[in-house]
Design a protein around this motif. Structure first.
Motif, short mmCIF file in Angstrom:
data_model
loop_
_atom_site.label_atom_id
_atom_site.label_comp_id
_atom_site.label_asym_id
_atom_site.label_seq_id
_atom_site.Cartn_x
_atom_site.Cartn_y
_atom_site.Cartn_z
N SER A 41 4.50 41.13 47.23
CA SER A 41 5.09 40.21 46.24
C SER A 41 4.07 39.13 45.92
O SER A 41 3.03 39.02 46.57
CB SER A 41 6.31 39.51 46.84
OG SER A 41 7.33 40.41 47.08
N THR A 47 6.21 32.91 41.75
CA THR A 47 6.97 33.42 40.59
C THR A 47 7.81 32.28 39.99
O THR A 47 7.84 32.10 38.77
CB THR A 47 7.88 34.60 41.01
OG1 THR A 47 7.06 35.59 41.64
CG2 THR A 47 8.60 35.21 39.82
N GLU A 74 1.83 38.91 41.39
CA GLU A 74 1.62 40.04 42.32
C GLU A 74 0.16 40.51 42.25
O GLU A 74 -0.38 41.02 43.23
CB GLU A 74 2.57 41.19 41.95
CG GLU A 74 3.94 41.16 42.62
CD GLU A 74 4.84 40.02 42.21
OE1 GLU A 74 4.55 39.35 41.19
OE2 GLU A 74 5.84 39.77 42.91
N PHE A 136 7.13 44.74 41.84
CA PHE A 136 7.86 44.03 40.78
C PHE A 136 7.42 44.39 39.36
O PHE A 136 7.95 43.84 38.42
CB PHE A 136 7.67 42.53 41.07
CG PHE A 136 8.27 41.52 40.15
CD1 PHE A 136 9.63 41.53 39.84
CD2 PHE A 136 7.49 40.50 39.62
CE1 PHE A 136 10.17 40.54 39.03
CE2 PHE A 136 8.02 39.51 38.81
CZ PHE A 136 9.37 39.53 38.51
N ARG A 150 14.30 39.90 39.56
CA ARG A 150 13.93 39.12 40.74
C ARG A 150 14.17 39.94 42.02
O ARG A 150 15.13 40.69 42.12
CB ARG A 150 14.74 37.80 40.81
CG ARG A 150 14.49 36.82 39.68
CD ARG A 150 13.03 36.47 39.47
NE ARG A 150 12.31 35.94 40.60
CZ ARG A 150 12.17 34.64 40.88
NH1 ARG A 150 12.73 33.74 40.10
NH2 ARG A 150 11.45 34.25 41.91
N1 ASP Z 1 7.82 37.94 42.92
C1 ASP Z 1 9.08 38.48 42.43
C2 ASP Z 1 10.19 37.48 42.66
O1 ASP Z 1 9.95 36.39 43.17
C3 ASP Z 1 9.40 39.81 43.05
C4 ASP Z 1 9.66 39.80 44.53
O2 ASP Z 1 9.30 38.85 45.23
O3 ASP Z 1 10.23 40.77 45.02
O4 ASP Z 1 11.32 37.76 42.32
#
Ligand code: ASP
Ligand code: ADP
Ligand code: MG
Length: 404
Positions: A41, A47, A74, A136, A150
């Protein structure tokens, strides 16, 4: 020698120290002789930070551009982890979702995976590499970058494991397994050794964000061996698997809390065939996921109807509902963000009675008012005032003796 997919979440790769810890964990698995695909991630809360950055220049950014932006989080992680592994003496190669062959549908910000063609991943593994795939994200039919919603890195990991016929998919996170409730909210929550796919699917869709719900759906469909465990400590985790007979002995496996819902009430809705269909057709056309729906008894040709939507869909829901409300309801619409959904889940509910009574009584004894109720074979959910959600979770955890 096994093929293992390991996924590390945001808090597990939050800074260089965490990245090195992950690199060591991956290196260990590789040195044991396994083929390893790693899904990562974005680092820490990056994010969220990217979303906030976008909003500073545009309050409703176009979703195609959001995906272009969010996928960068990512991409940083995969490169940094590849460098950290290199420093550990492990040959590694990073790949974006597109390079790993992940294809999705057209829906930006919550795309569905339509297929995976992992040829490059296999080739790189065959050359002795650890392959690090960006979670993702994927590529849509227009060759644009899409993201999976998410928490979507969980789905990347499970889908890669399914597509590559991996022996095991391990989800490393900041807790050491799936608990009877979020351990940050219910301190005496207990770690579960095993959970059935169906229970995990309900828990995840009802707010237990330890796994993204679509990843569990995928794991069940393709029978992926799934394990949730800590990236910080070496402890046994939780296995998610097909149910076996004695799992039904436990009535309630866990409690889930979802504070990201909003309630929409259509007041004095015309009670005529086709009215509900009309409202929900508009919502569906705008890809708004409606959850609980309750309609009251009809009086003098009108009725009230409430439904919940994810809070992130509320701005679009307002736009849709506000444009049609005058045609379908006499007294307009009310929006309420001050709600939460609290649910109990367990496959044992199929064969035990009195579960709803125990739940409602425990809430009533603690002066918690129920605004909406929904049930399925293996869950009971209630909508309540948001500031009572944590108390409700603790009360239900105690009422069903989940800490014992
Ligand atoms: N970075 C993305 C999020 O924060 C995906 C993940 O972490 O699974 O939702
Ligand atoms: P990651 O960044 O690794 O993807 P998440 O934050 O998405 O991690 O998920 C892990 C978090 O899920 C935990 O820190 C915990 O607070 C929360 N959580 C919610 N419900 C549960 C549960 N039933 N069991 C374990 N963790 C839970
Ligand atoms: Mg997550």
């Amino acid at each position: 020698m096994a093929l293992i997919v390991q996924k590390y979440g945001g808090s597990s790769v939050a800074d260089p120290v965490c990245m090195k810890r992950v690199a060591q964990r991956v290196a260990e698995t590789k040195r044991e002789g396994h083929s390893v695909v790693v899904v990562v991630s974005a680092m820490g809360k990056s994010t969220d930070q990217l979303i906030a950055l976008a909003r500073q220049v545009n309050s409703t950014p176009r979703e195609r551009e959001m995906d272009m932006l969010l996928a960068t989080g990512e991409q940083i992680s995969i490169a940094i982890l590849a460098m950290a592994l290199d420093a550990e003496g492990i040959q590694a190669v990073s790949m974006t979702g597109a390079q790993a062959g992940i294809r999705t549908d057209h829906v930006h910000t919550k795309a569905k995976i339509t297929g995976i063609e992992p040829r490059r991943v296999h080739e790189a593994l065959d050359k002795g590499n650890v392959v690090i795939v960006a979670g993702f994200q994927g590529l849509n039919p227009n060759n644009d970058i899409s993201t999976l919603g998410r928490g979507g890195s969980d789905l990347t990991a499970v889908a890669m494991a399914a597509a590559m016929n991996a022996d095991l998919c391990q989800i490393f996170t900041d807790v050491d397994g799936v608990y009877t409730c979020d351990p940050r909210i219910v301190p005496d929550a207990k770690k579960l050794d095993v959970v059935s796919y169906d229970e995990m699917l309900e828990l995840a869709s009802l707010g237990a964000k330890v796994l993204q719900s679509r990843s569990v759906e995928f794991a069940k469909k393709y029978n992926v061996n799934l394990e949730v465990l800590s990236s910080f400590e070496k402890l046994p985790g939780t296995i998610i698997r097909e149910e076996v007979k004695d799992m039904e002995d436990i009535v309630v496996r866990g409690v889930a809390i979802d504070k990201n819902q909003a309630k929409v009430t259509l007041q004095s809705l015309k009670d005529a065939p086709g009215v509900a269909a009309r409202v929900f057709q508009h919502l569906a056309e705008n890809t708004i996921n409606v959850d609980m729906i309750v309609q009251n008894v009809s009086e003098q040709g009108v009725t009230d109807m409430s439904f919940t939507v994810p809070q992130t869909d509320l701005p679009r829901t307002r736009t849709v509902v506000d444009t049609i409300i005058h045609e379908v309801a006499n007294r307009g619409v009310k929006y309420d963000e001050d709600i939460a959904k609290v649910s109990i889940v367990g496959i044992g509910m199929r064969s035990h009675s009195g579960v709803a009574h125990t739940m409602f009584k425990a809430l009533a004894d603690n002066n918690i008012n129920i605004e909406m109720i929904a049930t399925s074979e293996i869950k009971v959910s209630v909508v309540i005032e948001k500031n009572k959600a944590d108390t409700a979770a603790r009360v239900l955890h105690a009422a069903f003796k989940l800490a014992e």
